[in-house]
Design a protein around this motif. Sequence first.
Motif, PDB file in Angstrom:
ATOM      1  N   GLN A  84      -5.398 -14.949 -13.667  1.00 52.86           N
ATOM      2  CA  GLN A  84      -6.599 -15.674 -13.246  1.00 52.86           C
ATOM      3  C   GLN A  84      -7.112 -15.189 -11.898  1.00 52.86           C
ATOM      4  O   GLN A  84      -8.327 -15.042 -11.695  1.00 52.86           O
ATOM      5  CB  GLN A  84      -6.296 -17.172 -13.212  1.00 52.86           C
ATOM      6  N   ALA A  85      -6.192 -14.902 -10.980  1.00 48.73           N
ATOM      7  CA  ALA A  85      -6.591 -14.398  -9.660  1.00 48.73           C
ATOM      8  C   ALA A  85      -7.234 -13.023  -9.773  1.00 48.73           C
ATOM      9  O   ALA A  85      -8.233 -12.727  -9.101  1.00 48.73           O
ATOM     10  CB  ALA A  85      -5.369 -14.347  -8.741  1.00 48.73           C
ATOM     11  N   LEU A  86      -6.684 -12.181 -10.621  1.00 42.45           N
ATOM     12  CA  LEU A  86      -7.234 -10.839 -10.821  1.00 42.45           C
ATOM     13  C   LEU A  86      -8.604 -10.898 -11.481  1.00 42.45           C
ATOM     14  O   LEU A  86      -9.506 -10.129 -11.120  1.00 42.45           O
ATOM     15  CB  LEU A  86      -6.274  -9.995 -11.661  1.00 42.45           C
ATOM     16  N   ARG A  87      -8.776 -11.784 -12.425  1.00 43.55           N
ATOM     17  CA  ARG A  87     -10.069 -11.919 -13.105  1.00 43.55           C
ATOM     18  C   ARG A  87     -11.163 -12.322 -12.110  1.00 43.55           C
ATOM     19  O   ARG A  87     -12.304 -11.855 -12.199  1.00 43.55           O
ATOM     20  CB  ARG A  87      -9.971 -12.962 -14.219  1.00 43.55           C
ATOM     21  N   LYS A  88     -10.805 -13.190 -11.174  1.00 39.31           N
ATOM     22  CA  LYS A  88     -11.792 -13.646 -10.190  1.00 39.31           C
ATOM     23  C   LYS A  88     -12.223 -12.530  -9.248  1.00 39.31           C
ATOM     24  O   LYS A  88     -13.366 -12.460  -8.817  1.00 39.31           O
ATOM     25  CB  LYS A  88     -11.203 -14.809  -9.382  1.00 39.31           C
ATOM     26  N   SER A  89     -11.281 -11.634  -8.916  1.00 45.80           N
ATOM     27  CA  SER A  89     -11.583 -10.596  -7.930  1.00 45.80           C
ATOM     28  C   SER A  89     -11.958  -9.249  -8.561  1.00 45.80           C
ATOM     29  O   SER A  89     -12.306  -8.307  -7.850  1.00 45.80           O
ATOM     30  CB  SER A  89     -10.374 -10.400  -7.005  1.00 45.80           C
TER      31      SER A  89
ATOM     32  N   PRO B  10     -13.060   5.507  -5.053  1.00 47.11           N
ATOM     33  CA  PRO B  10     -11.869   5.093  -5.792  1.00 47.11           C
ATOM     34  C   PRO B  10     -11.641   3.589  -5.664  1.00 47.11           C
ATOM     35  O   PRO B  10     -12.076   2.962  -4.694  1.00 47.11           O
ATOM     36  CB  PRO B  10     -10.746   5.880  -5.106  1.00 47.11           C
ATOM     37  N   ILE B  11     -10.964   3.027  -6.649  1.00 48.79           N
ATOM     38  CA  ILE B  11     -10.661   1.595  -6.631  1.00 48.79           C
ATOM     39  C   ILE B  11      -9.272   1.395  -6.028  1.00 48.79           C
ATOM     40  O   ILE B  11      -8.282   1.876  -6.588  1.00 48.79           O
ATOM     41  CB  ILE B  11     -10.680   1.006  -8.047  1.00 48.79           C
ATOM     42  N   PRO B  12      -9.168   0.710  -4.920  1.00 48.49           N
ATOM     43  CA  PRO B  12      -7.830   0.451  -4.350  1.00 48.49           C
ATOM     44  C   PRO B  12      -7.095  -0.601  -5.182  1.00 48.49           C
ATOM     45  O   PRO B  12      -7.706  -1.373  -5.925  1.00 48.49           O
ATOM     46  CB  PRO B  12      -8.145  -0.072  -2.948  1.00 48.49           C
ATOM     47  N   ALA B  13      -5.800  -0.620  -5.059  1.00 46.42           N
ATOM     48  CA  ALA B  13      -5.015  -1.639  -5.759  1.00 46.42           C
ATOM     49  C   ALA B  13      -5.445  -3.024  -5.274  1.00 46.42           C
ATOM     50  O   ALA B  13      -5.590  -3.248  -4.068  1.00 46.42           O
ATOM     51  CB  ALA B  13      -3.534  -1.425  -5.489  1.00 46.42           C
ATOM     52  N   PRO B  14      -5.691  -3.938  -6.191  1.00 39.57           N
ATOM     53  CA  PRO B  14      -6.124  -5.285  -5.794  1.00 39.57           C
ATOM     54  C   PRO B  14      -5.131  -5.950  -4.835  1.00 39.57           C
ATOM     55  O   PRO B  14      -3.917  -5.951  -5.070  1.00 39.57           O
ATOM     56  CB  PRO B  14      -6.183  -6.037  -7.126  1.00 39.57           C
ATOM     57  N   LYS B  15      -5.654  -6.502  -3.774  1.00 39.02           N
ATOM     58  CA  LYS B  15      -4.801  -7.097  -2.743  1.00 39.02           C
ATOM     59  C   LYS B  15      -4.093  -8.356  -3.218  1.00 39.02           C
ATOM     60  O   LYS B  15      -3.092  -8.768  -2.623  1.00 39.02           O
ATOM     61  CB  LYS B  15      -5.642  -7.402  -1.501  1.00 39.02           C
ATOM     62  N   VAL B  16      -4.593  -8.960  -4.285  1.00 37.20           N
ATOM     63  CA  VAL B  16      -3.999 -10.221  -4.736  1.00 37.20           C
ATOM     64  C   VAL B  16      -2.670 -10.008  -5.470  1.00 37.20           C
ATOM     65  O   VAL B  16      -1.924 -10.959  -5.697  1.00 37.20           O
ATOM     66  CB  VAL B  16      -4.964 -10.993  -5.662  1.00 37.20           C
ATOM     67  N   ILE B  17      -2.357  -8.749  -5.822  1.00 39.13           N
ATOM     68  CA  ILE B  17      -1.117  -8.485  -6.544  1.00 39.13           C
ATOM     69  C   ILE B  17       0.080  -8.713  -5.618  1.00 39.13           C
ATOM     70  O   ILE B  17       0.151  -8.160  -4.524  1.00 39.13           O
ATOM     71  CB  ILE B  17      -1.080  -7.055  -7.106  1.00 39.13           C
TER      72      ILE B  17
ATOM     73  N   LYS C  28       0.822  -1.203   0.000  1.00 41.47           N
ATOM     74  CA  LYS C  28       0.000   0.000   0.000  1.00 41.47           C
ATOM     75  C   LYS C  28       0.852   1.247   0.000  1.00 41.47           C
ATOM     76  O   LYS C  28       0.572   2.217  -0.694  1.00 41.47           O
ATOM     77  CB  LYS C  28      -0.931  -0.015   1.212  1.00 41.47           C
ATOM     78  N   LYS C  29       1.951   1.234   0.776  1.00 45.19           N
ATOM     79  CA  LYS C  29       2.845   2.400   0.824  1.00 45.19           C
ATOM     80  C   LYS C  29       3.482   2.653  -0.529  1.00 45.19           C
ATOM     81  O   LYS C  29       3.617   3.789  -0.965  1.00 45.19           O
ATOM     82  CB  LYS C  29       3.918   2.180   1.889  1.00 45.19           C
ATOM     83  N   VAL C  30       3.874   1.568  -1.190  1.00 43.78           N
ATOM     84  CA  VAL C  30       4.505   1.712  -2.511  1.00 43.78           C
ATOM     85  C   VAL C  30       3.533   2.327  -3.490  1.00 43.78           C
ATOM     86  O   VAL C  30       3.856   3.262  -4.224  1.00 43.78           O
ATOM     87  CB  VAL C  30       4.990   0.335  -3.035  1.00 43.78           C
ATOM     88  N   LEU C  31       2.291   1.826  -3.508  1.00 42.33           N
ATOM     89  CA  LEU C  31       1.303   2.329  -4.453  1.00 42.33           C
ATOM     90  C   LEU C  31       0.891   3.761  -4.134  1.00 42.33           C
ATOM     91  O   LEU C  31       0.642   4.559  -5.030  1.00 42.33           O
ATOM     92  CB  LEU C  31       0.073   1.423  -4.452  1.00 42.33           C
TER      93      LEU C  31
END
Length: 418
Positions: free
Chosen positions: A298-303, A262-269, A2-5
Amino acid sequence: MKKVLTFLALSFCISGLFAQTDTVSHIIAGRSNTEEQQKKPYVILISADGFRYDYAKKYHAGHLLELSSNGVQAKAMIPSFPSVTFPNHYTLVTGMYPSHHGLVNNSFYNSEKNDQYNMSNKLKVTDAKWYGGTPLWVLAEQQHMLAASLFWVGSEAAIRGVRPTYYYNYTEKISMPERIEIVLNWLKLPAEKRPHLITFYLSEPDHSAHHFGPETPEAEAAVQRVDSVVYQLTQAVKATGLPVNFVFVSDHGMTQVDTANPIPAPKVIDAAKFKIIYSSTTLSLYAKDKADIKPMYQALRKSAKDYKVYLKTEVPARLHYGAEDDRMNRIGDILLIPDWPRVFSEKTPGMGHHGFDPRKVKDMQATFFAWGPGFKEHLKIPAFENVNVYPLIINILGLSYTEQIDGKMEVLRKVLKK
């Protein structure tokens, strides 16, 4: 993560306000127009950053409307994807899509070199290795026609070993009256030293619309300021008596976004496995190990919610932003693109944004006006892609080119008298 983003998001926001304080005029000595080039017309290419396709009428830019009514008005000009500043300014002067000229975003990563380009990094901006294609000023100088740049993306780098004969490093420290005087002084030079191509960049109304939003009194005031500057410039140039053609463009439009959600960065990344280049309208993932691409996709598509997920090999062809177009391997392996009006952000985003697909979000579309002795009068044309501006200007200046580009002269031939 989160800090990086958050840091990257902050960098993105301030990059539009980045300005060097170098107010020194740079002149490349030993150059002259050949006798043949001295007889050619002149072009001043003006860009008003973020000047949306409808701004002139919406905010009563009277001078621009009058000038262009005596020349050519396009319904709109369609930016290349992503509809952001650096890629599109460079597209305008190369006739190539971002995936072909190499500036694929305001910030991007080169995995082969383990190096990153960022529009706010002066060392990167002035390094010619990042720039493909042949910009207008390079083409002109190669054919012994002098060029000048009062700011434009790429003009500070020695692309193909060439800079404009006259140029300034980007700065907001030079006032508008001073900028107009600079152009006037260039045009008052002896014929053999006088530039026939001049690029003239204005950072408004982009800055105001980012901060306050595109549907605000502040955006209207910024449009009015641009209108005034263009009028003052044309009046000053008119006094020279030279056959100057004006081409007024913008790099992209601007839209109001959903600032409450706002859309937060997906946690699965997994930041340990991917280099992440973050912006409000494009999140690009560069795999450190190609074996990790498919599982992450695939993980991103699911979430995924309120954004689309693409493999580079699956990006829609209309965007010219997929694997087949990525000539310099600078586009992310996985792309996340938000659904308008949502944007990626870890905090409350700014009011105005751009970067969306201009064929889906009309607010992304830009402006094209042109007037002068080379253009037909009282002509209105349909919307067209911005890659076609390059061959148009080449034609007016009487230059030749052999490089493969994406723009086609046939698209805008009808706007010229000859």
